[in-house]
Design an enzyme around this catalytic site. Structure first.
Site, PDB file in Angstrom:
ATOM      1  N   ASN A  62       9.190   4.761  -0.839  1.00 29.48           N
ATOM      2  CA  ASN A  62       8.918   3.514  -0.372  1.00 29.48           C
ATOM      3  C   ASN A  62       9.283   3.528   1.176  1.00 29.48           C
ATOM      4  O   ASN A  62      10.251   4.430   1.560  1.00 29.48           O
ATOM      5  CB  ASN A  62       9.677   2.527  -0.933  1.00 29.48           C
ATOM      6  CG  ASN A  62      11.335   2.615  -1.206  1.00 29.48           C
ATOM      7  OD1 ASN A  62      11.422   3.652  -1.589  1.00 29.48           O
ATOM      8  ND2 ASN A  62      12.051   1.668  -1.053  1.00 29.48           N
ATOM      9  N   GLN A  63       8.618   2.736   2.079  1.00 30.48           N
ATOM     10  CA  GLN A  63       8.828   2.917   3.477  1.00 30.48           C
ATOM     11  C   GLN A  63       9.010   1.297   3.901  1.00 30.48           C
ATOM     12  O   GLN A  63       8.138   0.711   3.863  1.00 30.48           O
ATOM     13  CB  GLN A  63       7.711   3.476   4.137  1.00 30.48           C
ATOM     14  CG  GLN A  63       7.483   4.982   3.901  1.00 30.48           C
ATOM     15  CD  GLN A  63       8.539   5.839   4.407  1.00 30.48           C
ATOM     16  OE1 GLN A  63       8.966   5.677   5.528  1.00 30.48           O
ATOM     17  NE2 GLN A  63       8.960   6.484   3.453  1.00 30.48           N
ATOM     18  N   SER A  67      10.153  -6.136   9.280  1.00 27.86           N
ATOM     19  CA  SER A  67       9.540  -7.195   8.806  1.00 27.86           C
ATOM     20  C   SER A  67       8.998  -6.864   7.366  1.00 27.86           C
ATOM     21  O   SER A  67       8.054  -6.210   7.053  1.00 27.86           O
ATOM     22  CB  SER A  67       8.219  -7.345   9.879  1.00 27.86           C
ATOM     23  OG  SER A  67       7.529  -8.319   9.305  1.00 27.86           O
ATOM     24  N   TYR A  68       9.655  -7.398   6.281  1.00 30.69           N
ATOM     25  CA  TYR A  68       9.621  -7.037   4.895  1.00 30.69           C
ATOM     26  C   TYR A  68       7.993  -6.719   4.536  1.00 30.69           C
ATOM     27  O   TYR A  68       7.777  -6.015   4.017  1.00 30.69           O
ATOM     28  CB  TYR A  68      10.319  -7.868   3.878  1.00 30.69           C
ATOM     29  CG  TYR A  68      11.831  -7.585   3.929  1.00 30.69           C
ATOM     30  CD1 TYR A  68      12.278  -6.248   3.423  1.00 30.69           C
ATOM     31  CD2 TYR A  68      12.660  -8.538   4.456  1.00 30.69           C
ATOM     32  CE1 TYR A  68      13.596  -6.141   3.526  1.00 30.69           C
ATOM     33  CE2 TYR A  68      14.091  -8.094   4.218  1.00 30.69           C
ATOM     34  CZ  TYR A  68      14.446  -6.879   3.586  1.00 30.69           C
ATOM     35  OH  TYR A  68      16.033  -6.629   3.743  1.00 30.69           O
ATOM     36  N   GLU A  75       4.433   3.944  -5.135  1.00 33.67           N
ATOM     37  CA  GLU A  75       3.243   4.286  -5.729  1.00 33.67           C
ATOM     38  C   GLU A  75       2.145   3.847  -4.760  1.00 33.67           C
ATOM     39  O   GLU A  75       1.167   4.543  -5.132  1.00 33.67           O
ATOM     40  CB  GLU A  75       3.084   3.051  -6.833  1.00 33.67           C
ATOM     41  CG  GLU A  75       4.475   3.088  -7.817  1.00 33.67           C
ATOM     42  CD  GLU A  75       5.669   2.389  -7.299  1.00 33.67           C
ATOM     43  OE1 GLU A  75       6.205   1.936  -8.471  1.00 33.67           O
ATOM     44  OE2 GLU A  75       5.735   1.922  -6.399  1.00 33.67           O
ATOM     45  N   CYS A 115       1.611  -3.120  -6.976  1.00 30.41           N
ATOM     46  CA  CYS A 115       1.476  -1.842  -7.014  1.00 30.41           C
ATOM     47  C   CYS A 115       0.601  -1.654  -8.535  1.00 30.41           C
ATOM     48  O   CYS A 115      -0.156  -0.640  -8.496  1.00 30.41           O
ATOM     49  CB  CYS A 115       2.746  -0.839  -7.390  1.00 30.41           C
ATOM     50  SG  CYS A 115       3.349  -0.536  -5.540  1.00 30.41           S
TER      51      CYS A 115
END
Length: 160
Positions: A62-63, A67-68, A75, A115
């Site tokens: 995950n990156q 800014s969510y 995945e 995902c």
């Protein structure tokens, strides 16, 4: 009115050492990817590893972004990379490991809804199931023989 019953079947291993050798190796790659995740906001690190039918192993993590909505899950990072670099390869198996820097995760953590939808697209495209193993940092590992077990009423191109 008619009732429709939907059932899913998962297989649960007590720990990673019970996994078949090929799944164990893939989960190790997912754990390595998890350790490289960029998650300074949630402190929730996820790693994914995919085995393709050409024997390539693709990893992702995950990156996050301040800014969510601009971040991306492990995945989807992995499956989109596989799709862009190996467009004709099929995804045979996926391993996912998730852990929090705030508390230890001991239960299997499945893919989020977004995902699941992304994985479903590839499972439908390739016309073969994708075997999915998922876990926390330690403890039990769950296995689904297909994404369809995790997202039984999939939204796909047939409704467009």
């Amino acid at each position: 009115m008619k009732e429709i019953k939907i059932e899913s079947t998962l297989y649960v291993f007590d720990n990673v050492h019970e996994l078949p050798q090929e799944a164990f190796k893939l989960m190790q790659k997912a754990v390595e990817a998890r350790e490289k995740a960029y998650a300074p906001y949630s402190k929730f690190h996820v790693g994914a590893a995919l085995l393709l039918d050409n024997n390539e192993i693709i990893t992702g993590n995950n990156q996050e972004n301040a800014s969510y909505p601009s971040g991306l899950c492990a995945e989807r990072t992995a499956i989109y990379y596989a799709g862009s670099q190996f467009p004709n390869a099929k995804v045979i198996r996926m391993a996912i490991s998730a852990g929090s820097k705030n508390n230890q995760t001991k239960e299997p953590i499945p893919p989020c809804g977004a995902c699941r939808q992304a994985i479903a697209e590839y499972e439908i495209k390739q016309e073969t199931p994708i075997e999915i193993y998922f876990m926390g940092e330690t403890g039990k590992v769950a296995k689904s023989k297909s994404l369809a077990n995790l997202l039984p009423l999939v939204f796909d191109k047939s409704v467009l």
